[in-house]
Design a protein around this motif. Structure first.
Motif, mmCIF file in Angstrom:
data_model
loop_
_atom_site.group_PDB
_atom_site.id
_atom_site.type_symbol
_atom_site.label_atom_id
_atom_site.label_comp_id
_atom_site.label_asym_id
_atom_site.label_seq_id
_atom_site.Cartn_x
_atom_site.Cartn_y
_atom_site.Cartn_z
ATOM 1 N N GLU A 1 0.847 -1.183 0.000
ATOM 2 C CA GLU A 1 0.000 0.000 0.000
ATOM 3 C C GLU A 1 0.893 1.247 0.000
ATOM 4 O O GLU A 1 1.980 1.243 0.582
ATOM 5 C CB GLU A 1 -0.911 -0.034 1.238
ATOM 6 C CG GLU A 1 -2.145 0.853 1.125
ATOM 7 C CD GLU A 1 -1.922 2.251 1.682
ATOM 8 O OE1 GLU A 1 -2.426 3.210 1.086
ATOM 9 O OE2 GLU A 1 -1.203 2.365 2.689
ATOM 10 N N PHE A 2 0.455 2.278 -0.670
ATOM 11 C CA PHE A 2 1.212 3.518 -0.848
ATOM 12 C C PHE A 2 1.786 4.010 0.478
ATOM 13 O O PHE A 2 2.963 4.355 0.563
ATOM 14 C CB PHE A 2 0.296 4.586 -1.464
ATOM 15 C CG PHE A 2 0.989 5.859 -1.844
ATOM 16 C CD1 PHE A 2 1.492 6.036 -3.127
ATOM 17 C CD2 PHE A 2 1.130 6.887 -0.927
ATOM 18 C CE1 PHE A 2 2.122 7.222 -3.482
ATOM 19 C CE2 PHE A 2 1.761 8.074 -1.274
ATOM 20 C CZ PHE A 2 2.252 8.236 -2.554
ATOM 21 N N ARG A 3 0.961 4.044 1.504
ATOM 22 C CA ARG A 3 1.405 4.548 2.809
ATOM 23 C C ARG A 3 2.563 3.714 3.365
ATOM 24 O O ARG A 3 3.524 4.263 3.913
ATOM 25 C CB ARG A 3 0.236 4.541 3.784
ATOM 26 C CG ARG A 3 0.592 5.065 5.141
ATOM 27 C CD ARG A 3 -0.628 5.073 6.032
ATOM 28 N NE ARG A 3 -0.247 5.478 7.375
ATOM 29 C CZ ARG A 3 -1.077 5.556 8.374
ATOM 30 N NH1 ARG A 3 -2.350 5.257 8.203
ATOM 31 N NH2 ARG A 3 -0.649 5.921 9.560
ATOM 32 N N SER B 1 8.283 11.642 1.091
ATOM 33 C CA SER B 1 7.005 12.358 1.159
ATOM 34 C C SER B 1 6.021 11.777 0.154
ATOM 35 O O SER B 1 6.398 11.042 -0.770
ATOM 36 C CB SER B 1 7.216 13.844 0.869
ATOM 37 O OG SER B 1 7.610 14.027 -0.485
ATOM 38 N N ASP B 2 4.754 12.121 0.339
ATOM 39 C CA ASP B 2 3.724 11.699 -0.615
ATOM 40 C C ASP B 2 4.063 12.153 -2.028
ATOM 41 O O ASP B 2 3.964 11.373 -2.976
ATOM 42 C CB ASP B 2 2.352 12.280 -0.232
ATOM 43 C CG ASP B 2 1.697 11.577 0.939
ATOM 44 O OD1 ASP B 2 2.163 10.493 1.328
ATOM 45 O OD2 ASP B 2 0.704 12.118 1.467
ATOM 46 N N ARG C 1 -7.526 3.940 -1.849
ATOM 47 C CA ARG C 1 -6.191 3.427 -1.551
ATOM 48 C C ARG C 1 -5.442 3.211 -2.859
ATOM 49 O O ARG C 1 -6.035 2.982 -3.915
ATOM 50 C CB ARG C 1 -6.248 2.088 -0.808
ATOM 51 C CG ARG C 1 -6.825 2.173 0.579
ATOM 52 C CD ARG C 1 -5.805 2.815 1.535
ATOM 53 N NE ARG C 1 -6.255 2.736 2.896
ATOM 54 C CZ ARG C 1 -6.879 3.717 3.535
ATOM 55 N NH1 ARG C 1 -7.134 4.841 2.919
ATOM 56 N NH2 ARG C 1 -7.241 3.572 4.791
ATOM 57 N N ARG D 1 5.659 4.637 1.400
ATOM 58 C CA ARG D 1 6.095 5.985 1.809
ATOM 59 C C ARG D 1 6.827 5.941 3.148
ATOM 60 O O ARG D 1 7.914 6.494 3.294
ATOM 61 C CB ARG D 1 4.882 6.912 1.905
ATOM 62 C CG ARG D 1 5.246 8.344 2.290
ATOM 63 C CD ARG D 1 4.048 9.151 2.697
ATOM 64 N NE ARG D 1 3.605 8.643 3.999
ATOM 65 C CZ ARG D 1 2.339 8.651 4.414
ATOM 66 N NH1 ARG D 1 1.381 9.098 3.635
ATOM 67 N NH2 ARG D 1 2.024 8.196 5.605
ATOM 68 N N GLU D 2 6.234 5.257 4.123
ATOM 69 C CA GLU D 2 6.853 5.191 5.446
ATOM 70 C C GLU D 2 8.111 4.323 5.435
ATOM 71 O O GLU D 2 9.110 4.672 6.065
ATOM 72 C CB GLU D 2 5.840 4.665 6.466
ATOM 73 C CG GLU D 2 4.729 5.671 6.731
ATOM 74 C CD GLU D 2 3.612 5.120 7.620
ATOM 75 O OE1 GLU D 2 3.691 3.949 8.057
ATOM 76 O OE2 GLU D 2 2.658 5.875 7.847
ATOM 77 N N TRP E 1 -2.033 0.943 -4.357
ATOM 78 C CA TRP E 1 -1.061 -0.117 -4.101
ATOM 79 C C TRP E 1 -0.024 -0.108 -5.210
ATOM 80 O O TRP E 1 -0.335 0.181 -6.369
ATOM 81 C CB TRP E 1 -1.737 -1.486 -4.064
ATOM 82 C CG TRP E 1 -2.664 -1.661 -2.905
ATOM 83 C CD1 TRP E 1 -2.358 -2.151 -1.677
ATOM 84 C CD2 TRP E 1 -4.056 -1.353 -2.869
ATOM 85 N NE1 TRP E 1 -3.480 -2.162 -0.875
ATOM 86 C CE2 TRP E 1 -4.535 -1.678 -1.582
ATOM 87 C CE3 TRP E 1 -4.956 -0.810 -3.794
ATOM 88 C CZ2 TRP E 1 -5.855 -1.502 -1.205
ATOM 89 C CZ3 TRP E 1 -6.271 -0.631 -3.416
ATOM 90 C CH2 TRP E 1 -6.701 -0.975 -2.134
ATOM 91 N N SER F 1 4.872 9.806 -5.209
ATOM 92 C CA SER F 1 3.994 9.892 -6.383
ATOM 93 C C SER F 1 4.803 10.071 -7.662
ATOM 94 O O SER F 1 4.548 9.418 -8.675
ATOM 95 C CB SER F 1 3.008 11.050 -6.244
ATOM 96 O OG SER F 1 2.068 10.778 -5.251
#
Length: 114
Positions: A33-35, A44-45, A73, A38-39, A75, A49
């Protein structure tokens, strides 16, 4: 001892540090998942992206959008082409390290014999 060494054959798309971090992260899972990406990558978002869009344009990453309940969401997953590109890039880095090690050992041997 001036043997010509080959010019590194890096994959310029993957060589950029943030893209390399994202591709390496995705290589450890089927999909993320994107989050989580990112983490896990500490970006950063907006940076993720841009990286994801660049890697998707190169067919190294596939982006899937959907919903969990009513929440949107995104992915990301590494494509087979992306996995091959990462493997080739890592092999090139290993070749460079092995060549440097061999050159250093040869120079030490020459210095010891002098």
């Amino acid at each position: 001892m001036s043997a010509e060494r080959p010019v590194p054959a890096f994959d310029e798309l993957i060589h950029q540090p943030t893209r390399l971090t994202v591709v390496a992260f995705l290589s450890g899972c089927a999909e993320a998942e994107f989050r989580a990406v990112r983490e896990g990558c500490g970006v950063s978002d907006s940076a993720l992206s841009k990286v994801a869009a660049t890697l998707e344009a190169a067919s190294y990453v596939r982006i899937r959008r959907g919903y969990v309940g009513k929440r949107p969401r995104t992915w990301l997953r590494l494509t087979p082409e992306g996995r091959r590109a990462l493997a080739a890039h890592l092999a090139e880095l290993q070749r460079i390290a092995a060549d440097a090690t061999a050159l250093g050992a040869a120079l030490e041997k020459d210095a010891a014999q002098a």
